[in-house]
Design a protein around this motif. Sequence first.
Motif, mmCIF file in Angstrom:
data_model
loop_
_atom_site.group_PDB
_atom_site.id
_atom_site.type_symbol
_atom_site.label_atom_id
_atom_site.label_comp_id
_atom_site.label_asym_id
_atom_site.label_seq_id
_atom_site.Cartn_x
_atom_site.Cartn_y
_atom_site.Cartn_z
ATOM 1 N N GLY A 60 43.977 41.754 44.130
ATOM 2 C CA GLY A 60 43.716 42.649 43.009
ATOM 3 C C GLY A 60 44.178 42.138 41.675
ATOM 4 O O GLY A 60 43.968 42.801 40.652
ATOM 5 N N GLN A 61 44.820 40.949 41.639
ATOM 6 C CA GLN A 61 45.314 40.426 40.365
ATOM 7 C C GLN A 61 44.179 40.213 39.369
ATOM 8 O O GLN A 61 44.232 40.674 38.233
ATOM 9 C CB GLN A 61 46.025 39.091 40.590
ATOM 10 N N ALA A 62 43.142 39.477 39.810
ATOM 11 C CA ALA A 62 42.054 39.129 38.897
ATOM 12 C C ALA A 62 41.330 40.377 38.409
ATOM 13 O O ALA A 62 41.007 40.496 37.217
ATOM 14 C CB ALA A 62 41.082 38.172 39.586
ATOM 15 N N SER A 71 49.392 34.593 29.529
ATOM 16 C CA SER A 71 50.219 33.553 30.133
ATOM 17 C C SER A 71 49.343 32.538 30.869
ATOM 18 O O SER A 71 48.176 32.796 31.176
ATOM 19 C CB SER A 71 51.205 34.178 31.119
ATOM 20 N N SER A 72 49.925 31.396 31.191
ATOM 21 C CA SER A 72 49.198 30.404 31.990
ATOM 22 C C SER A 72 48.922 30.955 33.386
ATOM 23 O O SER A 72 47.875 30.673 33.982
ATOM 24 C CB SER A 72 49.997 29.096 32.076
ATOM 25 N N ARG A 117 45.252 31.185 35.257
ATOM 26 C CA ARG A 117 44.968 30.646 36.598
ATOM 27 C C ARG A 117 44.377 31.728 37.491
ATOM 28 O O ARG A 117 43.427 31.470 38.254
ATOM 29 C CB ARG A 117 46.245 30.064 37.212
ATOM 30 N N VAL A 118 44.919 32.935 37.410
ATOM 31 C CA VAL A 118 44.388 34.054 38.190
ATOM 32 C C VAL A 118 42.926 34.310 37.829
ATOM 33 O O VAL A 118 42.098 34.654 38.689
ATOM 34 C CB VAL A 118 45.239 35.318 37.957
ATOM 35 N N ASP A 126 52.552 38.450 31.420
ATOM 36 C CA ASP A 126 51.235 37.868 31.677
ATOM 37 C C ASP A 126 50.234 38.222 30.589
ATOM 38 O O ASP A 126 49.344 37.434 30.279
ATOM 39 C CB ASP A 126 50.705 38.345 33.036
ATOM 40 N N ILE A 127 50.376 39.399 30.019
ATOM 41 C CA ILE A 127 49.547 39.819 28.890
ATOM 42 C C ILE A 127 50.485 40.429 27.849
ATOM 43 O O ILE A 127 51.226 41.365 28.148
ATOM 44 C CB ILE A 127 48.482 40.853 29.301
#
Length: 490
Positions: A50-52, A96-97, A101-102, A143-144
């Motif tokens: 569910g990350q993406a 974030s990087s 990647r996600v 991350d954001i």
Amino acid sequence: MTATVPAARHAVDATNEPLLELDEIQAHIVPGFPDTHQRFVGLRLPDGDGQAAAARAMLATLTPMVTPARAGLRHRSRRRALGPGHDGVSVAVALSSRCLRVLGQPGLAMIDEAFGAGMGKRSGLLDPAKEGWEVGAPGAELDILIILAGDDESRLAEAEAPLLAPGHGLTVSHRQTAYRLPGDIEHFGFRDGISQPSLRGRVDAATPLAARQPMPAMRDGRAYARPGDVLVWPGQFLFGQPTQSDSSTTRPGAPRTDPALARNGSLLVYRKLAQDVAAFRGDTAAMAAALPVDAGTLRAWLVGRRPDGSPLVRDETDPSPAEINHFGYDNDAPPIGEVRGARADADGGRCPLAAHIRKVNPRDQETDQGSQENTLTMMILRRGITYGPLYDEDPAADRGLLFLCYQTDIDRQFETLARRWANKSDERPSPGVPNGLDMIIGRTRGPREAPLPGGHVSTMIDYVIPKGGAYLFTPSIPALRALSGVPDGR
């Protein structure tokens, strides 16, 4: 060091400079947010499945809210004409990087080595020890990062509320309010944010981003938009644009090859820096008494400017706005019309070699990293803002500076200023003559020491304490749409 400056003047021609895509660039990069209040919300992606989907859904919500540079320029112009309070909320978003990647962008996630590693893993290069981090600590990285700016706090609160509410699948890992202090001072009492590079580039076919005025040829060989406003190619701050050459001050350097989604984006350094005002006042007063010298004089030596922003290199304590950055260290700055000139100060007789403004911006002097042309490749765009009340209003409150800066190479730009210059007693500009540490922001396990005109000073007390942060990427608005999965043009 001095030379006769030709009387002929001309404005730097902008016709060979790029037409900037101001509807794509985020306004927090160019021209920056001038508003009185800002709020920062850091979100952390969930672990596992569910990350993406969560990241894309949040970006789909945020992207229409993001303020483009063209709107930011209009806002700044209106604000100058009418004063604060004539616009709503400006918004910026950085990633974030890990988030990239996600989202299936490994190349973009590794566009820069320091960014790919993250501030947490690079912190040992900046600070002797990572202790007491409140932002970006392991397991709570950002991350954001969402930046909200405006003059009306109630509007900011309304815009922030949905980001703090549960249900969007992300965790709020950081929240910070900030506001500009009267006179744009920082908590030690000095006017801040004075010296910034001026970006080359055009708003339209005939209009440069940085207004130009006729200037004589300058002894340092650098190009200026106006007295003290050095011109830098935009590729130092925006991917996909002409870069600054490390051997020329007027011609662009070799173009970079970066992922397509990087174009018009920038790398953001975000740091929370607490300021111990009581320690600064008490320690500098003790240093001054030991020399002896007036405490205000010693504090100005440590900063390189007086509290009102006037530089120590200039003899006047009342420089006009056009004069406040019109000075060099190796070269005299000539008089230009009503703008008074300034004598050079190569040996640090007026502005100490260890002064904060000199350590992080050596201007026209060669450094341990190379020539004065090379120094332009290390400049940053600062977008910082203070947080917390004035010390005299509430001595026990948390206060400090949210340091934000933009660049396209964190190691060469921000980290050079921090770990190679501020944190080191290097031997520039004179071989074999250490110039001391930056007594304001320098970090070392031993004492910070510096030679000043009145004598040598030393301290083990930290006036500025890092509380964490993040290395982030601020995408263009089209890149945000692509990352969110929202079709371009919606």
